[in-house]
Design a protein around this motif. Structure first.
Motif, PDB file in Angstrom:
ATOM      1  N   THR A 172      23.931  45.875  21.089  1.00 25.42           N
ATOM      2  CA  THR A 172      23.080  45.185  22.080  1.00 25.42           C
ATOM      3  C   THR A 172      21.685  44.879  21.552  1.00 25.42           C
ATOM      4  O   THR A 172      20.921  44.203  22.230  1.00 25.42           O
ATOM      5  CB  THR A 172      22.951  45.939  23.430  1.00 25.42           C
ATOM      6  OG1 THR A 172      22.038  47.023  23.303  1.00 25.42           O
ATOM      7  CG2 THR A 172      24.304  46.394  23.938  1.00 25.42           C
ATOM      8  N   THR A 173      21.340  45.350  20.336  1.00 29.35           N
ATOM      9  CA  THR A 173      20.029  45.034  19.779  1.00 29.35           C
ATOM     10  C   THR A 173      19.979  43.557  19.389  1.00 29.35           C
ATOM     11  O   THR A 173      20.854  43.066  18.677  1.00 29.35           O
ATOM     12  CB  THR A 173      19.756  45.887  18.524  1.00 29.35           C
ATOM     13  OG1 THR A 173      19.763  47.263  18.886  1.00 29.35           O
ATOM     14  CG2 THR A 173      18.407  45.531  17.907  1.00 29.35           C
ATOM     15  N   VAL A 174      18.961  42.855  19.838  1.00 31.10           N
ATOM     16  CA  VAL A 174      18.738  41.481  19.393  1.00 31.10           C
ATOM     17  C   VAL A 174      18.103  41.554  18.013  1.00 31.10           C
ATOM     18  O   VAL A 174      16.984  42.046  17.855  1.00 31.10           O
ATOM     19  CB  VAL A 174      17.835  40.712  20.378  1.00 31.10           C
ATOM     20  CG1 VAL A 174      17.583  39.299  19.866  1.00 31.10           C
ATOM     21  CG2 VAL A 174      18.464  40.669  21.761  1.00 31.10           C
ATOM     22  N   HIS A 175      18.827  41.087  16.994  1.00 31.47           N
ATOM     23  CA  HIS A 175      18.356  41.286  15.622  1.00 31.47           C
ATOM     24  C   HIS A 175      18.551  40.034  14.778  1.00 31.47           C
ATOM     25  O   HIS A 175      19.455  39.228  15.019  1.00 31.47           O
ATOM     26  CB  HIS A 175      19.082  42.465  14.966  1.00 31.47           C
ATOM     27  CG  HIS A 175      20.573  42.299  14.898  1.00 31.47           C
ATOM     28  ND1 HIS A 175      21.402  42.420  15.998  1.00 31.47           N
ATOM     29  CD2 HIS A 175      21.405  42.017  13.856  1.00 31.47           C
ATOM     30  CE1 HIS A 175      22.661  42.228  15.643  1.00 31.47           C
ATOM     31  NE2 HIS A 175      22.697  41.971  14.338  1.00 31.47           N
ATOM     32  N   GLY A 176      17.701  39.889  13.785  1.00 35.23           N
ATOM     33  CA  GLY A 176      17.784  38.790  12.830  1.00 35.23           C
ATOM     34  C   GLY A 176      17.152  39.228  11.522  1.00 35.23           C
ATOM     35  O   GLY A 176      16.474  40.259  11.460  1.00 35.23           O
ATOM     36  N   PRO A 202      16.872  50.794  16.469  1.00 37.80           N
ATOM     37  CA  PRO A 202      16.953  50.167  15.148  1.00 37.80           C
ATOM     38  C   PRO A 202      16.029  50.913  14.174  1.00 37.80           C
ATOM     39  O   PRO A 202      15.012  51.473  14.572  1.00 37.80           O
ATOM     40  CB  PRO A 202      16.445  48.737  15.384  1.00 37.80           C
ATOM     41  CG  PRO A 202      16.418  48.559  16.863  1.00 37.80           C
ATOM     42  CD  PRO A 202      16.262  49.899  17.479  1.00 37.80           C
ATOM     43  N   ASP A 203      16.375  50.882  12.892  1.00 37.40           N
ATOM     44  CA  ASP A 203      15.546  51.586  11.918  1.00 37.40           C
ATOM     45  C   ASP A 203      15.776  51.022  10.527  1.00 37.40           C
ATOM     46  O   ASP A 203      16.833  50.441  10.240  1.00 37.40           O
ATOM     47  CB  ASP A 203      15.874  53.080  11.915  1.00 37.40           C
ATOM     48  CG  ASP A 203      14.684  53.940  11.505  1.00 37.40           C
ATOM     49  OD1 ASP A 203      13.652  53.373  11.067  1.00 37.40           O
ATOM     50  OD2 ASP A 203      14.782  55.173  11.638  1.00 37.40           O
ATOM     51  N   ALA A 204      14.774  51.182   9.677  1.00 38.15           N
ATOM     52  CA  ALA A 204      14.866  50.870   8.248  1.00 38.15           C
ATOM     53  C   ALA A 204      14.486  52.138   7.505  1.00 38.15           C
ATOM     54  O   ALA A 204      13.394  52.679   7.706  1.00 38.15           O
ATOM     55  CB  ALA A 204      13.931  49.726   7.880  1.00 38.15           C
ATOM     56  N   MET A 219      13.473  42.654   8.888  1.00 35.46           N
ATOM     57  CA  MET A 219      14.419  42.695   9.996  1.00 35.46           C
ATOM     58  C   MET A 219      13.641  42.601  11.302  1.00 35.46           C
ATOM     59  O   MET A 219      12.702  43.362  11.521  1.00 35.46           O
ATOM     60  CB  MET A 219      15.240  43.989   9.970  1.00 35.46           C
ATOM     61  CG  MET A 219      16.130  44.179  11.204  1.00 35.46           C
ATOM     62  SD  MET A 219      17.274  45.591  11.085  1.00 35.46           S
ATOM     63  CE  MET A 219      16.133  46.989  11.193  1.00 35.46           C
ATOM     64  N   GLU A 220      14.025  41.659  12.148  1.00 33.35           N
ATOM     65  CA  GLU A 220      13.493  41.590  13.505  1.00 33.35           C
ATOM     66  C   GLU A 220      14.494  42.262  14.422  1.00 33.35           C
ATOM     67  O   GLU A 220      15.666  41.881  14.461  1.00 33.35           O
ATOM     68  CB  GLU A 220      13.280  40.139  13.936  1.00 33.35           C
ATOM     69  CG  GLU A 220      12.741  40.010  15.355  1.00 33.35           C
ATOM     70  CD  GLU A 220      12.666  38.571  15.825  1.00 33.35           C
ATOM     71  OE1 GLU A 220      12.638  38.355  17.046  1.00 33.35           O
ATOM     72  OE2 GLU A 220      12.653  37.663  14.960  1.00 33.35           O
ATOM     73  N   ALA A 221      14.047  43.295  15.133  1.00 33.16           N
ATOM     74  CA  ALA A 221      14.956  44.042  15.998  1.00 33.16           C
ATOM     75  C   ALA A 221      14.264  44.338  17.316  1.00 33.16           C
ATOM     76  O   ALA A 221      13.245  45.029  17.348  1.00 33.16           O
ATOM     77  CB  ALA A 221      15.382  45.349  15.322  1.00 33.16           C
TER      78      ALA A 221
END
Length: 293
Positions: free
Chosen positions: A81-85, A121-123, A61-63
């Motif tokens: 609002t987090t830019v994520h992919g 963001p978190d994993a 995950m890119e955050a």
């Protein structure tokens, strides 16, 4: 993304009310990711947060410019609002729970730490034996969102609260199990704080190192070990993140966006963005508006 393009699993009645009062949607990861060949390009949502439950597989995950790798079973938390992919391993399975910030804030009345889950963001990984109860919670939530039986709203709230508490406890357990941070972690934490305060000034690494009271070599070593990148890359990624947000959420011109993050020369900013993103700032804005329009 326009409000009309949201999926149609609603919580409180008519769609126009959901924007203000709350919105919950659940879908399988397969529905969202297989059509895009298991890759979701960076994007953001202004009023929606996600919880991903990964039941098999894994990926990255890119955050907000940082990469987080994960394997199943795990939770992924993506604040609004987090830019994520994402880059998923093929055949990765799981669920995506999407909720409006208004609804999340309403649930937070039961405990401020619940909304604190979405501060960043978190994993969060869990053991295989911990997965079945969480899968049952998601199944309960999907069932309650698909009908209007008596007590439907209370049942949805109960399932969501249980899911948030479960994620919160897994995060807390992971934090307590983590090894104590050493001097490198402390240096990088101080650098991140300083970058957040001063990234618009585009100060060189030497200035940051001096302010932190360490040599440039010590700073490079700490960043490489703790962040997997150089101090210059960390500075550039923070500026790039702000540029992405401005392109998505403001009407500023590209030159004005560059100036706002310390690039006095619009051509230099354009080259900076192209080099890091692989497309021009204008093409990025056009692509995001096309995807969310």
């Amino acid at each position: 993304m326009s409000k009309q393009s949201f999926p149609t699993f609603y919580l409180y009645g008519e769609p126009h009310r959901l924007v203000a009062e709350g919105f919950v949607h659940v879908e399988t990861l397969d529905d969202r990711s297989r059509p895009s060949e298991w890759t979701i390009k960076p994007h953001a949502h202004s009023e929606l947060s996600h919880i991903f439950l990964i039941t098999s597989g894994g990926g990255a995950m890119e955050a907000d410019g940082a990469e987080m790798r994960f394997v199943a079973p795990s939770f992924l938390l993506v604040p609004a609002t987090t830019v994520h992919g994402f880059k998923w391993l093929e055949e990765t399975a799981g669920f995506v729970i999407t909720m409006a910030d208004a609804y999340l804030q309403d649930l937070g009345r039961h405990g401020a730490e619940l909304t604190g889950l979405f501060e960043r963001p978190d994993a969060i990984e869990m053991s295989a034996t911990q997965l079945p109860p969480v899968e049952r919670l998601v199944a309960d939530l999907m069932r309650e969102l698909s009908w209007s039986a008596p007590g439907h709203r209370a049942a949805v709230n109960a399932a969501m609260l249980s899911l948030l508490v479960t994620a919160l406890r897994h995060r807390s357990a992971a934090v307590h199990a983590a090894p104590r941070a050493g001097p490198h972690a402390a240096i990088v934490a101080r650098l991140r704080e300083r970058i957040e305060q001063r990234f618009r000034l585009r100060e060189p690494v030497s200035v940051h190192a001096a302010a932190l009271g360490v040599s440039q070599t010590a700073l490079r070593v700490a960043c490489a070990r703790m962040a997997g990148r150089s101090p210059a890359q960390m500075l550039d990624q923070r500026a790039l993140l702000e540029a992405q947000r401005a392109l998505l959420y403001s009407n500023l011109s590209i030159a004005e966006i560059g100036f706002s993050i310390g690039f006095a020369d619009p051509a230099y900013f354009s080259r900076f963005f192209q080099r890091n993103m692989g497309l021009s700032a204008r093409a990025y804005r056009d692509a995001q508006q096309g995807a969310n329009g």
